[in-house]
Scaffold this motif. Sequence first.
Motif, PDB file in Angstrom:
ATOM      1  N   PHE A   1     -24.741  38.513  21.650  1.00  0.00           N
ATOM      2  CA  PHE A   1     -23.583  37.742  21.189  1.00  0.00           C
ATOM      3  C   PHE A   1     -22.557  38.701  20.591  1.00  0.00           C
ATOM      4  O   PHE A   1     -22.918  39.652  19.910  1.00  0.00           O
ATOM      5  N   SER A   2     -21.281  38.455  20.866  1.00  0.00           N
ATOM      6  CA  SER A   2     -20.247  39.221  20.175  1.00  0.00           C
ATOM      7  C   SER A   2     -19.647  38.351  19.068  1.00  0.00           C
ATOM      8  O   SER A   2     -19.883  37.151  19.015  1.00  0.00           O
ATOM      9  N   VAL A   3     -18.869  38.968  18.192  1.00  0.00           N
ATOM     10  CA  VAL A   3     -18.312  38.272  17.032  1.00  0.00           C
ATOM     11  C   VAL A   3     -16.838  37.980  17.291  1.00  0.00           C
ATOM     12  O   VAL A   3     -16.110  38.850  17.744  1.00  0.00           O
ATOM     13  N   ALA A   4     -16.410  36.751  17.013  1.00  0.00           N
ATOM     14  CA  ALA A   4     -14.987  36.402  17.167  1.00  0.00           C
ATOM     15  C   ALA A   4     -14.488  35.765  15.869  1.00  0.00           C
ATOM     16  O   ALA A   4     -15.239  35.081  15.175  1.00  0.00           O
ATOM     17  N   GLU A   5     -13.224  36.018  15.561  1.00  0.00           N
ATOM     18  CA  GLU A   5     -12.602  35.395  14.391  1.00  0.00           C
ATOM     19  C   GLU A   5     -11.305  34.707  14.804  1.00  0.00           C
ATOM     20  O   GLU A   5     -10.754  35.001  15.865  1.00  0.00           O
ATOM     21  N   GLY A   6     -10.841  33.788  13.983  1.00  0.00           N
ATOM     22  CA  GLY A   6      -9.621  33.061  14.308  1.00  0.00           C
ATOM     23  C   GLY A   6      -8.979  32.522  13.048  1.00  0.00           C
ATOM     24  O   GLY A   6      -9.436  32.785  11.937  1.00  0.00           O
ATOM     25  N   PRO A   7      -7.904  31.738  13.195  1.00  0.00           N
ATOM     26  CA  PRO A   7      -7.107  31.314  12.043  1.00  0.00           C
ATOM     27  C   PRO A   7      -7.805  30.273  11.152  1.00  0.00           C
ATOM     28  O   PRO A   7      -8.532  29.414  11.655  1.00  0.00           O
ATOM     29  N   GLU A   8      -7.565  30.391   9.826  1.00  0.00           N
ATOM     30  CA  GLU A   8      -8.068  29.373   8.890  1.00  0.00           C
ATOM     31  C   GLU A   8      -7.098  28.194   8.821  1.00  0.00           C
ATOM     32  O   GLU A   8      -7.499  27.086   8.491  1.00  0.00           O
ATOM     33  N   ILE A   9      -5.809  28.462   9.067  1.00  0.00           N
ATOM     34  CA  ILE A   9      -4.840  27.381   9.203  1.00  0.00           C
ATOM     35  C   ILE A   9      -4.759  27.056  10.689  1.00  0.00           C
ATOM     36  O   ILE A   9      -4.402  27.916  11.494  1.00  0.00           O
ATOM     37  N   GLU A  10      -5.106  25.836  11.044  1.00  0.00           N
ATOM     38  CA  GLU A  10      -5.286  25.501  12.458  1.00  0.00           C
ATOM     39  C   GLU A  10      -4.504  24.242  12.791  1.00  0.00           C
ATOM     40  O   GLU A  10      -4.138  23.470  11.894  1.00  0.00           O
ATOM     41  N   ASP A  11      -4.227  24.032  14.080  1.00  0.00           N
ATOM     42  CA  ASP A  11      -3.583  22.774  14.454  1.00  0.00           C
ATOM     43  C   ASP A  11      -4.644  21.727  14.778  1.00  0.00           C
ATOM     44  O   ASP A  11      -5.819  22.041  14.973  1.00  0.00           O
ATOM     45  N   ASP A  12      -4.209  20.491  14.796  1.00  0.00           N
ATOM     46  CA  ASP A  12      -5.109  19.356  14.972  1.00  0.00           C
ATOM     47  C   ASP A  12      -5.938  19.478  16.257  1.00  0.00           C
ATOM     48  O   ASP A  12      -7.135  19.185  16.268  1.00  0.00           O
ATOM     49  N   PHE A  13      -5.318  19.956  17.327  1.00  0.00           N
ATOM     50  CA  PHE A  13      -6.019  20.046  18.615  1.00  0.00           C
ATOM     51  C   PHE A  13      -7.250  20.952  18.525  1.00  0.00           C
ATOM     52  O   PHE A  13      -8.353  20.563  18.903  1.00  0.00           O
ATOM     53  N   HIS A  14      -7.068  22.173  17.997  1.00  0.00           N
ATOM     54  CA  HIS A  14      -8.171  23.140  18.006  1.00  0.00           C
ATOM     55  C   HIS A  14      -9.258  22.803  17.002  1.00  0.00           C
ATOM     56  O   HIS A  14     -10.404  23.221  17.158  1.00  0.00           O
ATOM     57  N   ASN A  15      -8.897  22.078  15.945  1.00  0.00           N
ATOM     58  CA  ASN A  15      -9.931  21.739  14.957  1.00  0.00           C
ATOM     59  C   ASN A  15     -10.639  20.432  15.291  1.00  0.00           C
ATOM     60  O   ASN A  15     -11.824  20.280  15.017  1.00  0.00           O
ATOM     61  N   PHE A  16      -9.901  19.463  15.856  1.00  0.00           N
ATOM     62  CA  PHE A  16     -10.477  18.128  16.065  1.00  0.00           C
ATOM     63  C   PHE A  16     -10.449  17.659  17.516  1.00  0.00           C
ATOM     64  O   PHE A  16     -11.502  17.433  18.112  1.00  0.00           O
ATOM     65  N   THR A  17      -9.259  17.506  18.082  1.00  0.00           N
ATOM     66  CA  THR A  17      -9.131  16.807  19.365  1.00  0.00           C
ATOM     67  C   THR A  17      -9.932  17.475  20.487  1.00  0.00           C
ATOM     68  O   THR A  17     -10.656  16.800  21.222  1.00  0.00           O
ATOM     69  N   ALA A  18      -9.827  18.809  20.582  1.00  0.00           N
ATOM     70  CA  ALA A  18     -10.550  19.518  21.646  1.00  0.00           C
ATOM     71  C   ALA A  18     -12.052  19.309  21.515  1.00  0.00           C
ATOM     72  O   ALA A  18     -12.792  19.337  22.494  1.00  0.00           O
ATOM     73  N   LEU A  19     -12.505  19.069  20.276  1.00  0.00           N
ATOM     74  CA  LEU A  19     -13.937  18.944  20.021  1.00  0.00           C
ATOM     75  C   LEU A  19     -14.416  17.493  20.117  1.00  0.00           C
ATOM     76  O   LEU A  19     -15.422  17.126  19.513  1.00  0.00           O
ATOM     77  N   ASN A  20     -13.680  16.714  20.874  1.00  0.00           N
ATOM     78  CA  ASN A  20     -14.086  15.332  21.115  1.00  0.00           C
ATOM     79  C   ASN A  20     -13.981  14.476  19.856  1.00  0.00           C
ATOM     80  O   ASN A  20     -14.754  13.539  19.666  1.00  0.00           O
ATOM     81  N   LEU A  21     -13.055  14.871  18.976  1.00  0.00           N
ATOM     82  CA  LEU A  21     -12.774  14.105  17.770  1.00  0.00           C
ATOM     83  C   LEU A  21     -11.314  13.661  17.811  1.00  0.00           C
ATOM     84  O   LEU A  21     -10.491  14.163  17.056  1.00  0.00           O
ATOM     85  N   PRO A  22     -10.978  12.722  18.731  1.00  0.00           N
ATOM     86  CA  PRO A  22      -9.578  12.312  18.831  1.00  0.00           C
ATOM     87  C   PRO A  22      -9.115  11.601  17.565  1.00  0.00           C
ATOM     88  O   PRO A  22      -9.929  11.214  16.720  1.00  0.00           O
ATOM     89  N   GLU A  23      -7.819  11.454  17.429  1.00  0.00           N
ATOM     90  CA  GLU A  23      -7.246  10.737  16.285  1.00  0.00           C
ATOM     91  C   GLU A  23      -7.935   9.382  16.145  1.00  0.00           C
ATOM     92  O   GLU A  23      -8.251   8.747  17.155  1.00  0.00           O
ATOM     93  N   HIS A  24      -8.159   8.927  14.925  1.00  0.00           N
ATOM     94  CA  HIS A  24      -8.781   7.635  14.620  1.00  0.00           C
ATOM     95  C   HIS A  24     -10.279   7.596  14.919  1.00  0.00           C
ATOM     96  O   HIS A  24     -10.913   6.566  14.759  1.00  0.00           O
ATOM     97  N   HIS A  25     -10.879   8.737  15.357  1.00  0.00           N
ATOM     98  CA  HIS A  25     -12.335   8.764  15.546  1.00  0.00           C
ATOM     99  C   HIS A  25     -13.001   8.698  14.163  1.00  0.00           C
ATOM    100  O   HIS A  25     -12.637   9.458  13.257  1.00  0.00           O
ATOM    101  N   PRO A  26     -13.969   7.806  13.984  1.00  0.00           N
ATOM    102  CA  PRO A  26     -14.569   7.649  12.647  1.00  0.00           C
ATOM    103  C   PRO A  26     -15.230   8.927  12.118  1.00  0.00           C
ATOM    104  O   PRO A  26     -15.297   9.126  10.900  1.00  0.00           O
ATOM    105  N   ALA A  27     -15.696   9.818  13.022  1.00  0.00           N
ATOM    106  CA  ALA A  27     -16.368  11.042  12.549  1.00  0.00           C
ATOM    107  C   ALA A  27     -15.398  11.986  11.832  1.00  0.00           C
ATOM    108  O   ALA A  27     -15.831  12.911  11.143  1.00  0.00           O
ATOM    109  N   ARG A  28     -14.084  11.745  11.973  1.00  0.00           N
ATOM    110  CA  ARG A  28     -13.129  12.580  11.231  1.00  0.00           C
ATOM    111  C   ARG A  28     -13.241  12.357   9.723  1.00  0.00           C
ATOM    112  O   ARG A  28     -12.931  13.247   8.934  1.00  0.00           O
ATOM    113  N   ASP A  29     -13.692  11.164   9.344  1.00  0.00           N
ATOM    114  CA  ASP A  29     -13.813  10.836   7.921  1.00  0.00           C
ATOM    115  C   ASP A  29     -14.717  11.803   7.164  1.00  0.00           C
ATOM    116  O   ASP A  29     -14.490  12.109   6.001  1.00  0.00           O
ATOM    117  N   MET A  30     -15.758  12.265   7.843  1.00  0.00           N
ATOM    118  CA  MET A  30     -16.727  13.136   7.167  1.00  0.00           C
ATOM    119  C   MET A  30     -16.209  14.567   7.045  1.00  0.00           C
ATOM    120  O   MET A  30     -16.824  15.387   6.383  1.00  0.00           O
TER     121      MET A  30
END
Length: 343
Positions: A124-153
């Motif tokens: 495995f190699s190591v990758a790093e990325g931004p701590e300030i992120e847009d909604d797509f890369h933190n939630f939507t791309a990960l199958n957590l669309p807007e209004h998905h209840p799992a966003r609450d947690m």
Amino acid sequence: MENLLEQIKGYKEEIAATQQNGAAALETFRIRFLGTKGIVKTLFAEMKNVPAEEKKAFGAILNEFKQFAEDKYEQWKAGLESTEVESGTAFDYTLPGDPAPMGSRHPISLVKNDIIAIFRRLGFSVAEGPEIEDDFHNFTALNLPEHHPARDMQDTFYLHQNPDWLLRTHTSNVQVREMEKGKLPIRVICPGRVYRNETISARAHCFFHQVEGLYIDEHVSFADLKQTLYFFVQELFGNNIRIRFRPSYFPFTEPSAEMDISCLLCHGKGCNVCKHTGWVEILGCGMVHPQVLENCGIDSNKYTGFAFGMGIERIAMLKYQINDLRLFSENDIRFLQQFTGSF
Ligand code: 2NL
């Protein structure tokens, strides 16, 4: 020329008459006569105005004057040093130096480095990325669309300037960015700081640290996931460790599981750490959801993958028997010094 010779004569008289009293006066003397903007340098600069036939004679006089000033300086300095030695105020260069205090690595860094070293050996190699992120890369791309209840947690902090920006809630954003690059296979681990909007207590904080891993290729199976994570905990905690998987739910993996290890303290007999179950949860994992692959531009009919995520604090607490999450970020030197000497 005559004028210059008069000046030199005057300076020689001044030097001869100078009292050799103290280090400060010596330094003043050095700057006045021998410094980069001192009298000797200035006189040498006058050479260019001296007629050609007199240059040689004047050069000899100047050199002699320079030597005179330097001799005075050296003699004065030597005198100062010998009086220091005689009076015992000289610096003793044979004494041992003041020890430079050795710092220590933060326990989060220690555990993080351990985890990275183990996965590196698995390719495995190591990758790093931004701590300030847009909604797509933190939630939507990960199958957590807007209004998905799992966003609450995973409530987090949003930026005033742009409500599409937030503090990432996991390091999965880095893996999304790796997948978007489109270079397969992917074998990557992503350590980093993540944020949650939580009330601070012994067991929760508004930030913590995570290592997530992602492996995508053709024919990657749940068996690969189990063996990889089993190898990992054996390397971290020793060969006697046992593991178990419990079915779980994450929006970004299907199937999903939580992995427990046999309790390090009581070895499965039951104690406070494992709440008398003999088992301690250490990470979440699963097969990457096909929708996540597609969201990131990967053909889910051709490729499969597994992913996992663990909290570094949680592992550090187990490893070093730390009972309060807040200790990691209070910078109490009495806590931090206990890790001196570790790398
Ligand atoms: C936990 C659980 C998990 C993942 C993280 C992941 C990342 C991508 C795709 C699919 Cl890009 N999954 N990460 C998967 C399962 C669990 O973390 O409890 N973490 C502290």
